[in-house]
Design a protein around this motif. Structure first.
Motif, PDB file in Angstrom:
ATOM      1  N   GLU A  60       0.826  -1.215   0.000  1.00  0.00           N
ATOM      2  CA  GLU A  60       0.000   0.000   0.000  1.00  0.00           C
ATOM      3  C   GLU A  60       0.854   1.256   0.000  1.00  0.00           C
ATOM      4  O   GLU A  60       0.437   2.293  -0.522  1.00  0.00           O
ATOM      5  CB  GLU A  60      -0.933  -0.002   1.207  1.00  0.00           C
ATOM      6  N   ASP A  61       2.049   1.168   0.590  1.00  0.00           N
ATOM      7  CA  ASP A  61       2.922   2.342   0.650  1.00  0.00           C
ATOM      8  C   ASP A  61       3.992   2.325  -0.441  1.00  0.00           C
ATOM      9  O   ASP A  61       5.014   3.004  -0.340  1.00  0.00           O
ATOM     10  CB  ASP A  61       3.583   2.446   2.025  1.00  0.00           C
ATOM     11  N   ALA A  62       3.764   1.549  -1.506  1.00  0.00           N
ATOM     12  CA  ALA A  62       4.714   1.519  -2.616  1.00  0.00           C
ATOM     13  C   ALA A  62       4.891   2.909  -3.194  1.00  0.00           C
ATOM     14  O   ALA A  62       3.944   3.704  -3.258  1.00  0.00           O
ATOM     15  CB  ALA A  62       4.226   0.551  -3.697  1.00  0.00           C
ATOM     16  N   SER A  63       6.094   3.218  -3.635  1.00  0.00           N
ATOM     17  CA  SER A  63       6.389   4.564  -4.121  1.00  0.00           C
ATOM     18  C   SER A  63       5.900   4.807  -5.541  1.00  0.00           C
ATOM     19  O   SER A  63       5.793   5.957  -5.973  1.00  0.00           O
ATOM     20  CB  SER A  63       7.899   4.819  -4.064  1.00  0.00           C
ATOM     21  N   VAL A  64       5.577   3.729  -6.281  1.00  0.00           N
ATOM     22  CA  VAL A  64       5.150   3.851  -7.677  1.00  0.00           C
ATOM     23  C   VAL A  64       3.873   3.033  -7.880  1.00  0.00           C
ATOM     24  O   VAL A  64       3.757   1.915  -7.364  1.00  0.00           O
ATOM     25  CB  VAL A  64       6.243   3.347  -8.643  1.00  0.00           C
ATOM     26  N   ASP A 208       2.426   6.025 -12.503  1.00  0.00           N
ATOM     27  CA  ASP A 208       2.101   7.248 -11.750  1.00  0.00           C
ATOM     28  C   ASP A 208       1.316   8.239 -12.615  1.00  0.00           C
ATOM     29  O   ASP A 208       1.571   9.446 -12.606  1.00  0.00           O
ATOM     30  CB  ASP A 208       3.366   7.910 -11.197  1.00  0.00           C
ATOM     31  N   GLY A 209       0.376   7.700 -13.394  1.00  0.00           N
ATOM     32  CA  GLY A 209      -0.511   8.538 -14.185  1.00  0.00           C
ATOM     33  C   GLY A 209       0.015   8.936 -15.549  1.00  0.00           C
ATOM     34  O   GLY A 209      -0.716   9.565 -16.319  1.00  0.00           O
ATOM     35  N   GLU A 210       1.255   8.553 -15.880  1.00  0.00           N
ATOM     36  CA  GLU A 210       1.835   8.902 -17.172  1.00  0.00           C
ATOM     37  C   GLU A 210       1.895   7.665 -18.055  1.00  0.00           C
ATOM     38  O   GLU A 210       2.398   6.631 -17.657  1.00  0.00           O
ATOM     39  CB  GLU A 210       3.242   9.476 -16.985  1.00  0.00           C
ATOM     40  N   GLN A 211       1.364   7.785 -19.279  1.00  0.00           N
ATOM     41  CA  GLN A 211       1.314   6.631 -20.163  1.00  0.00           C
ATOM     42  C   GLN A 211       2.694   6.279 -20.696  1.00  0.00           C
ATOM     43  O   GLN A 211       3.477   7.160 -21.078  1.00  0.00           O
ATOM     44  CB  GLN A 211       0.369   6.886 -21.333  1.00  0.00           C
ATOM     45  N   ALA A 222      10.510   3.817 -16.772  1.00  0.00           N
ATOM     46  CA  ALA A 222       9.535   4.707 -16.157  1.00  0.00           C
ATOM     47  C   ALA A 222       9.443   4.478 -14.646  1.00  0.00           C
ATOM     48  O   ALA A 222       9.340   5.425 -13.860  1.00  0.00           O
ATOM     49  CB  ALA A 222       8.159   4.515 -16.802  1.00  0.00           C
ATOM     50  N   VAL A 223       9.490   3.217 -14.235  1.00  0.00           N
ATOM     51  CA  VAL A 223       9.444   2.908 -12.798  1.00  0.00           C
ATOM     52  C   VAL A 223      10.688   3.440 -12.103  1.00  0.00           C
ATOM     53  O   VAL A 223      10.605   4.039 -11.018  1.00  0.00           O
ATOM     54  CB  VAL A 223       9.306   1.393 -12.578  1.00  0.00           C
TER      55      VAL A 223
END
Length: 227
Positions: A60-64, A208-211, A222-223
């Motif tokens: 749940e607290d993953a950064s990505v 994070d919302g970017e395709q 990207a990750v």
């Protein structure tokens, strides 16, 4: 692979964002008749399901956060699910770096399996848990060529067997697929993908919302940039 599996348009330059191949829709599937009895299952009619949590794995607290929109009949989604997603899970999800979320987006590539495959996978989630959903979805993609093509009984028999092998109730999963028990939920996700987000093809992958392109090299970069 059956003809319906090929009933998609390979994306050309500009057809999909990021210049990657993807599924844009097309073929029609087999009979929509309920074939549950034909495979030896007696499952009572159940209420349709219009709401379930988004299938998710990872801390749940993953950064990505990685979001993926998929069609179970899309060959490109199968490539992503079988070749790319396992690497993401192994290198980033299991390490607590990535939280991975699935979204249904039946284009539909196949009017039969695009919808019924989504209901089958959601049945696995509903009857077990999210981890089971992702594992079973992977199995469905590995066996994608076995579904659709006008052979409802054969497809459901295969589905029943795969579900039993996954320690699920094969008859229950096959019935959920045949009767499209989760179609209201899946249709709502498709409407959101098309009308609210403007997506046109599958798989659509967001970090994070970017395709990003649904290739391992692009996804990993990207990750790494987002973590």
């Amino acid at each position: 692979m059956r003809n319906t599996r090929r009933a998609y348009l390979a994306a050309t330059a500009g057809a999909l964002t990021l210049g990657t191949a993807g599924c844009l829709g097309g073929g029609s599937g087999g009979s929509g008749n309920d074939a549950v009895a034909a495979i030896g299952c007696e499952v009572p009619e159940r209420d349709a399901v219009s709401s379930l949590p988004t299938p998710v794995i990872g801390a749940e607290d993953a950064s990505v956060v990685v979001d993926v929109w998929e069609d179970f009949a899309c060959p490109h989604c199968a490539t992503f699910a079988v070749d790319v997603a396992p690497q993401l899970r192994s290198e980033y999800v299991s390490e607590g770096v990535v939280r991975y979320r699935h979204h249904d987006f039946p284009i539909p590539v196949d009017d039969w399996w695009s919808w019924k495959g989504a209901s089958a996978a959601r049945a696995a989630q509903d009857e077990a848990d999210d981890e089971t959903f992702f594992d079973f979805a992977h199995t469905l993609y590995e066996n994608q060529s076995e579904f659709g093509g006008g052979d409802a009984e054969g497809s459901l028999s295969t589905l029943q067997s795969l579900a039993n092998d996954a320690d699920l109730d094969g008859c229950s999963v096959a019935a959920a697929a045949s009767r499209e028990r989760y179609r209201p939920l899946v249709e709502a996700e498709r409407t959101d993908a098309v009308d609210e987000r403007g997506f046109q093809g599958t798989p659509t992958v967001l970090v994070d919302g970017e395709q990003v392109a649904p290739r391992w090299s692009d996804l990993r970069s990207a990750v790494e940039n987002a973590r």
